[in-house]
Design a protein around this motif. Structure first.
Motif, mmCIF file in Angstrom:
data_model
loop_
_atom_site.group_PDB
_atom_site.id
_atom_site.type_symbol
_atom_site.label_atom_id
_atom_site.label_comp_id
_atom_site.label_asym_id
_atom_site.label_seq_id
_atom_site.Cartn_x
_atom_site.Cartn_y
_atom_site.Cartn_z
ATOM 1 N N SER A 258 -36.611 17.485 -40.990
ATOM 2 C CA SER A 258 -36.009 16.315 -41.637
ATOM 3 C C SER A 258 -37.020 15.485 -42.415
ATOM 4 O O SER A 258 -36.629 14.573 -43.145
ATOM 5 N N SER B 161 -36.433 14.931 -46.148
ATOM 6 C CA SER B 161 -35.401 13.931 -46.453
ATOM 7 C C SER B 161 -35.909 12.530 -46.168
ATOM 8 O O SER B 161 -35.548 11.570 -46.861
ATOM 9 N N ARG C 225 -38.827 11.420 -46.652
ATOM 10 C CA ARG C 225 -39.636 10.987 -47.793
ATOM 11 C C ARG C 225 -38.775 10.318 -48.861
ATOM 12 O O ARG C 225 -39.230 9.434 -49.574
ATOM 13 N N GLU C 226 -37.522 10.795 -48.985
ATOM 14 C CA GLU C 226 -36.611 10.270 -50.007
ATOM 15 C C GLU C 226 -35.536 9.469 -49.286
ATOM 16 O O GLU C 226 -34.541 10.009 -48.838
ATOM 17 N N LYS D 39 -28.346 10.348 -45.081
ATOM 18 C CA LYS D 39 -27.357 11.132 -44.333
ATOM 19 C C LYS D 39 -28.010 12.317 -43.637
ATOM 20 O O LYS D 39 -27.642 12.679 -42.517
ATOM 21 N N LYS D 40 -28.979 12.945 -44.312
ATOM 22 C CA LYS D 40 -29.666 14.080 -43.704
ATOM 23 C C LYS D 40 -30.518 13.621 -42.524
ATOM 24 O O LYS D 40 -30.647 14.331 -41.523
ATOM 25 N N VAL D 41 -31.109 12.442 -42.646
ATOM 26 C CA VAL D 41 -31.891 11.900 -41.540
ATOM 27 C C VAL D 41 -30.962 11.590 -40.367
ATOM 28 O O VAL D 41 -31.291 11.876 -39.209
ATOM 29 N N ALA E 279 -35.480 4.636 -42.511
ATOM 30 C CA ALA E 279 -34.735 5.145 -43.668
ATOM 31 C C ALA E 279 -33.622 4.183 -44.065
ATOM 32 O O ALA E 279 -33.408 3.906 -45.257
ATOM 33 N N LYS F 174 -33.130 7.845 -50.004
ATOM 34 C CA LYS F 174 -31.738 7.922 -50.432
ATOM 35 C C LYS F 174 -30.972 9.015 -49.692
ATOM 36 O O LYS F 174 -29.746 9.027 -49.667
ATOM 37 N N LYS F 175 -31.708 9.965 -49.084
ATOM 38 C CA LYS F 175 -31.069 11.056 -48.347
ATOM 39 C C LYS F 175 -30.906 10.684 -46.877
ATOM 40 O O LYS F 175 -31.164 11.474 -45.974
#
Length: 209
Positions: free
Chosen positions: A128, A131, A133-134, A139-141, A205, A136-137
């Motif tokens: 994970s 994700s 790092r970004e 949801k993946k986190v 995040a 905006k993602k």
């Protein structure tokens, strides 16, 4: 004089997770290949080398966060995440040391199940990180947090049944109950610690999305 390269905190967190995963792999290896406590000496040396590498990464993070003018997110959050990851590495080495110090004569079958849960949780955390790092993602986190939480819940359930089994099946062996209760306490605490890492990553995040 050349410009100093900017410290990359995300790379450092990935290194911490790689090191934690390496320590977890060693835990699985030690349990699966267990013969005697004395035979763990080589494993302990390897575990300490891995743990020392983790300390160095954590030191680099704390040194950089103290001097960097701009950081990717709040300094307190950087320090918290770094410390939680370092704690996991330290705790895995600690349980390996206890197998040796307590001079265990056999390896409980449930011990390998706890070790595999720790191993899987760390792999989920590492996967994970891209994700993370970004921001905006998010949801993946969140999905990763759910995976780690499910593994941690499985460990909680297994802990209850394992401790009960000790006190019902080994009732005449007080030393065995004491030793293995303490070992399973530590293994369950490592599972909790991986969940705390996941929760910390998710909170960071969300704050930065």
């Amino acid at each position: 004089m050349g410009k100093k390269d900017k410290f990359n905190y995300f790379d450092a967190f990935e290194k911490q997770l790689d090191i934690a995963s390496e320590e977890a792999d060693l835990l699985v290896e030690a349990i699966e290949g267990f013969t005697t406590a004395e035979g763990l000496r080589d494993v302990l040396e390897r575990a300490h080398v891995i743990e020392h590498r983790g300390d160095m990464v954590n030191r680099d993070i704390l040194t950089s966060v103290a001097v960097d003018f701009i950081t990717p997110f709040e300094r307190a959050d950087i320090m918290e995440l770094a410390q939680r990851l370092d704690d996991v590495i330290d705790m895995i080495e600690g349980v390996l040391q206890r197998f040796y110090m307590f001079d265990v004569h056999f390896m409980h079958s449930e011990a390998i199940e706890f070790a595999r849960i720790i191993q899987k949780s760390l792999k989920a955390l590492r996967k994970s990180m891209g994700s993370f790092r970004e921001f905006k993602k998010v949801k993946k986190v969140r999905s990763m947090v759910e995976d780690v939480a499910e593994l941690e819940e499985r460990a909680d359930d297994m802990y209850v049944e394992t401790i009960r089994k000790l006190y019902t099946e080994d009732v005449d062996n007080a030393v065995r109950i004491e030793v293995w209760s303490r070992l399973f306490d530590r293994l369950e605490e490592i599972c909790d610690a991986t969940k705390k890492v996941a929760d910390t990553m998710a909170a960071i995040a969300l704050k930065n999305m």
